[in-house]
Motif scaffolding. Structure first.
Motif, PDB file in Angstrom:
ATOM      1  N   LEU A  70     -82.497 -10.848 -63.945  1.00  0.00           N
ATOM      2  CA  LEU A  70     -83.149 -11.013 -65.230  1.00  0.00           C
ATOM      3  C   LEU A  70     -83.367 -12.501 -65.487  1.00  0.00           C
ATOM      4  CD1 LEU A  70     -81.011  -8.441 -67.254  1.00  0.00           C
ATOM      5  CD2 LEU A  70     -83.298  -8.086 -66.271  1.00  0.00           C
ATOM      6  N   PRO A  71     -84.259 -12.864 -66.406  1.00  0.00           N
ATOM      7  CA  PRO A  71     -84.494 -14.292 -66.664  1.00  0.00           C
ATOM      8  C   PRO A  71     -83.218 -15.081 -66.960  1.00  0.00           C
ATOM      9  CG  PRO A  71     -86.211 -12.993 -67.696  1.00  0.00           C
ATOM     10  CD  PRO A  71     -85.216 -12.006 -67.150  1.00  0.00           C
ATOM     11  N   ALA A  72     -82.289 -14.471 -67.691  1.00  0.00           N
ATOM     12  CA  ALA A  72     -81.053 -15.185 -68.021  1.00  0.00           C
ATOM     13  C   ALA A  72     -80.165 -15.406 -66.800  1.00  0.00           C
ATOM     14  CB  ALA A  72     -80.282 -14.399 -69.091  1.00  0.00           C
ATOM     15  N   ASP A  73     -80.354 -14.599 -65.744  1.00  0.00           N
ATOM     16  CA  ASP A  73     -79.538 -14.729 -64.534  1.00  0.00           C
ATOM     17  C   ASP A  73     -80.036 -15.807 -63.587  1.00  0.00           C
ATOM     18  OD1 ASP A  73     -78.151 -12.437 -65.391  1.00  0.00           O
ATOM     19  OD2 ASP A  73     -79.470 -11.095 -64.272  1.00  0.00           O
ATOM     20  N   ARG A  74     -81.322 -16.120 -63.677  1.00  0.00           N
ATOM     21  CA  ARG A  74     -81.937 -16.936 -62.637  1.00  0.00           C
ATOM     22  C   ARG A  74     -81.365 -18.352 -62.512  1.00  0.00           C
ATOM     23  NH1 ARG A  74     -85.977 -14.720 -59.929  1.00  0.00           N
ATOM     24  NH2 ARG A  74     -86.859 -12.773 -60.721  1.00  0.00           N
ATOM     25  N   PRO A  75     -81.087 -19.058 -63.628  1.00  0.00           N
ATOM     26  CA  PRO A  75     -80.538 -20.412 -63.446  1.00  0.00           C
ATOM     27  C   PRO A  75     -79.238 -20.425 -62.654  1.00  0.00           C
ATOM     28  CG  PRO A  75     -81.330 -20.121 -65.691  1.00  0.00           C
ATOM     29  CD  PRO A  75     -81.366 -18.776 -65.053  1.00  0.00           C
ATOM     30  N   GLY A  76     -78.347 -19.488 -62.957  1.00  0.00           N
ATOM     31  CA  GLY A  76     -77.083 -19.444 -62.232  1.00  0.00           C
ATOM     32  C   GLY A  76     -77.283 -19.133 -60.767  1.00  0.00           C
ATOM     33  N   PHE A  77     -78.148 -18.166 -60.484  1.00  0.00           N
ATOM     34  CA  PHE A  77     -78.371 -17.838 -59.087  1.00  0.00           C
ATOM     35  C   PHE A  77     -79.020 -19.005 -58.346  1.00  0.00           C
ATOM     36  CE2 PHE A  77     -80.955 -16.369 -55.555  1.00  0.00           C
ATOM     37  CZ  PHE A  77     -79.946 -15.838 -54.766  1.00  0.00           C
ATOM     38  N   GLU A  78     -79.967 -19.683 -58.979  1.00  0.00           N
ATOM     39  CA  GLU A  78     -80.616 -20.806 -58.303  1.00  0.00           C
ATOM     40  C   GLU A  78     -79.633 -21.932 -58.006  1.00  0.00           C
ATOM     41  OE1 GLU A  78     -83.479 -20.912 -56.918  1.00  0.00           O
ATOM     42  OE2 GLU A  78     -84.023 -18.898 -57.609  1.00  0.00           O
ATOM     43  N   ARG A  79     -78.635 -22.133 -58.889  1.00  0.00           N
ATOM     44  CA  ARG A  79     -77.634 -23.170 -58.619  1.00  0.00           C
ATOM     45  C   ARG A  79     -76.820 -22.824 -57.371  1.00  0.00           C
ATOM     46  NH1 ARG A  79     -77.299 -23.350 -64.347  1.00  0.00           N
ATOM     47  NH2 ARG A  79     -75.679 -21.740 -64.326  1.00  0.00           N
ATOM     48  N   ILE A  80     -76.351 -21.580 -57.281  1.00  0.00           N
ATOM     49  CA  ILE A  80     -75.517 -21.238 -56.120  1.00  0.00           C
ATOM     50  C   ILE A  80     -76.368 -21.137 -54.855  1.00  0.00           C
ATOM     51  CG2 ILE A  80     -75.592 -18.703 -56.367  1.00  0.00           C
ATOM     52  CD1 ILE A  80     -72.536 -18.781 -55.730  1.00  0.00           C
ATOM     53  N   ARG A  81     -77.599 -20.723 -55.011  1.00  0.00           N
ATOM     54  CA  ARG A  81     -78.503 -20.669 -53.863  1.00  0.00           C
ATOM     55  C   ARG A  81     -78.752 -22.069 -53.306  1.00  0.00           C
ATOM     56  NH1 ARG A  81     -84.844 -18.657 -54.220  1.00  0.00           N
ATOM     57  NH2 ARG A  81     -85.364 -18.943 -52.026  1.00  0.00           N
ATOM     58  N   ALA A  82     -78.970 -23.022 -54.180  1.00  0.00           N
ATOM     59  CA  ALA A  82     -79.224 -24.394 -53.731  1.00  0.00           C
ATOM     60  C   ALA A  82     -77.997 -25.016 -53.081  1.00  0.00           C
ATOM     61  CB  ALA A  82     -79.681 -25.250 -54.912  1.00  0.00           C
ATOM     62  N   ALA A  83     -76.820 -24.621 -53.529  1.00  0.00           N
ATOM     63  CA  ALA A  83     -75.587 -25.207 -53.021  1.00  0.00           C
ATOM     64  C   ALA A  83     -75.157 -24.615 -51.690  1.00  0.00           C
ATOM     65  CB  ALA A  83     -74.466 -25.029 -54.045  1.00  0.00           C
ATOM     66  N   ALA A  84     -75.555 -23.364 -51.412  1.00  0.00           N
ATOM     67  CA  ALA A  84     -75.087 -22.681 -50.207  1.00  0.00           C
ATOM     68  C   ALA A  84     -75.725 -23.258 -48.951  1.00  0.00           C
ATOM     69  CB  ALA A  84     -75.395 -21.192 -50.308  1.00  0.00           C
ATOM     70  N   ARG A  85     -75.073 -23.026 -47.843  1.00  0.00           N
ATOM     71  CA  ARG A  85     -75.594 -23.498 -46.557  1.00  0.00           C
ATOM     72  C   ARG A  85     -76.900 -22.795 -46.190  1.00  0.00           C
ATOM     73  NH1 ARG A  85     -72.709 -22.325 -40.705  1.00  0.00           N
ATOM     74  NH2 ARG A  85     -74.178 -23.487 -39.412  1.00  0.00           N
ATOM     75  N   ARG A  86     -76.945 -21.477 -46.421  1.00  0.00           N
ATOM     76  CA  ARG A  86     -78.103 -20.692 -46.039  1.00  0.00           C
ATOM     77  C   ARG A  86     -78.103 -19.419 -46.866  1.00  0.00           C
ATOM     78  NH1 ARG A  86     -78.255 -21.313 -40.383  1.00  0.00           N
ATOM     79  NH2 ARG A  86     -76.314 -20.133 -40.348  1.00  0.00           N
ATOM     80  N   VAL A  87     -79.289 -18.851 -47.085  1.00  0.00           N
ATOM     81  CA  VAL A  87     -79.425 -17.619 -47.868  1.00  0.00           C
ATOM     82  C   VAL A  87     -80.169 -16.587 -47.034  1.00  0.00           C
ATOM     83  CG1 VAL A  87     -80.309 -16.562 -49.991  1.00  0.00           C
ATOM     84  CG2 VAL A  87     -79.509 -18.929 -50.016  1.00  0.00           C
ATOM     85  N   VAL A 117     -68.683 -23.671 -51.049  1.00  0.00           N
ATOM     86  CA  VAL A 117     -69.986 -23.012 -51.110  1.00  0.00           C
ATOM     87  C   VAL A 117     -70.979 -23.688 -50.178  1.00  0.00           C
ATOM     88  CG1 VAL A 117     -71.945 -22.475 -52.621  1.00  0.00           C
ATOM     89  CG2 VAL A 117     -69.609 -22.117 -53.438  1.00  0.00           C
ATOM     90  N   GLY A 118     -70.866 -24.987 -50.018  1.00  0.00           N
ATOM     91  CA  GLY A 118     -71.770 -25.712 -49.144  1.00  0.00           C
ATOM     92  C   GLY A 118     -71.700 -25.292 -47.691  1.00  0.00           C
TER      93      GLY A 118
END
Length: 260
Positions: free
Chosen positions: A164-181, A150-151
């Motif tokens: 949705l609010p319940a989705d945001r933590p998971g998305f923020e984790r993968i967003r932070a890990a990715a090279r670029r969004v 993912v990096g």
């Protein structure tokens, strides 16, 4: 598994939708507000009507599920799933980052998918058991690229507002890990993944007409399309969609999205 006459008909359906859509692109449109606040245009409605008329004439026993005109024989053996303009916000603002989605389910399983960009002339055709075909006047080859971490990945998402609010933590984790969004694209982002320019697409609140056509396109190019837990997408899916170009990404992406 999918007869050749059905594959040829699907391309004809995409041609018919494109003939409706192209003259309306970047023209004054009457835009209505739908229940989910997304814009719907004359192009949406008329393109789907054109496809449904062809389906009724050629395959009267087949079912149809369409975003604009609802369901007809939705439990038939063969069911077409239509989103005539996926990315209507892009369409009504004159950006060619939208596409016509034509999917086909056989006993509930996606077996054929088309992503058609009628303005740029790009078309992706995915059929279960066959390599995805891509044609475009601007080049590109249907093949997902290697990317095992993912990096190192290019991540795409339609909009941060879809979570949705319940989705945001998971998305923020993968967003932070990715090279670029990168943001935007709707179905077009999945097409870019299928030609090796994007590595991961993460979306949520997706309806069956948003994802049914994408599965054969991406998987025929070597990628995977699942839910956020790595599960196969079905009519009962919760709207969370994960696509990866390199199947080696799937386990890490699922872990980040679900905090396993």
């Amino acid at each position: 598994m999918v007869p050749d006459d059905i594959i040829a008909a699907a391309e004809d359906f995409a041609d018919a939708a494109g003939a409706v859509i192209r003259p309306l692109f970047r023209s004054p449109l009457l835009v209505e507000a739908k229940g989910d606040a997304s814009p719907v245009t004359k192009a949406d409605r008329d393109a789907e009507a054109a496809i449904r008329a062809l389906i009724a004439a050629r395959f009267p026993s087949h079912g149809v599920i369409g975003e604009e005109h609802g369901e007809d024989r939705a439990h038939a053996e063969w069911v077409w799933v239509l989103d005539p303009i996926d990315g209507t916000r892009a369409f009504v603002t004159g950006r060619p980052l939208f596409g016509s989605l034509i999917g086909l389910l056989h006993r509930g399983v996606p077996v054929l998918g088309i992503i058609d960009q009628p303005v740029t002339g790009e078309r992706w055709l995915g059929v279960a058991g066959r390599p995805t075909r891509f044609r475009a006047p601007i080049g590109g080859v249907a093949a997902c690229r290697p990317c095992a971490a993912v990096g190192d990945a290019e991540l795409s998402c339609t909009s941060p507002d879809m979570f949705l609010p319940a989705d945001r933590p998971g998305f923020e984790r993968i967003r932070a890990a990715a090279r670029r969004v990168t943001w935007g694209g709707d179905c077009y982002a999945y097409g870019l993944l299928a030609i090796g320019l994007v590595d991961i697409v993460v979306d949520a609140t997706m309806k069956i007409w948003d994802w049914a056509a994408l599965v054969p396109v991406v998987e025929g190019a070597g990628g995977r399309v699942t839910g956020w837990h790595g599960e196969a997408l079905t009519a009962a899916a919760d709207g969370r969609v994960l696509a990866v170009g390199d199947p080696a990404l799937l386990a890490e992406a699922v872990r980040l999205l679900t905090d396993r």
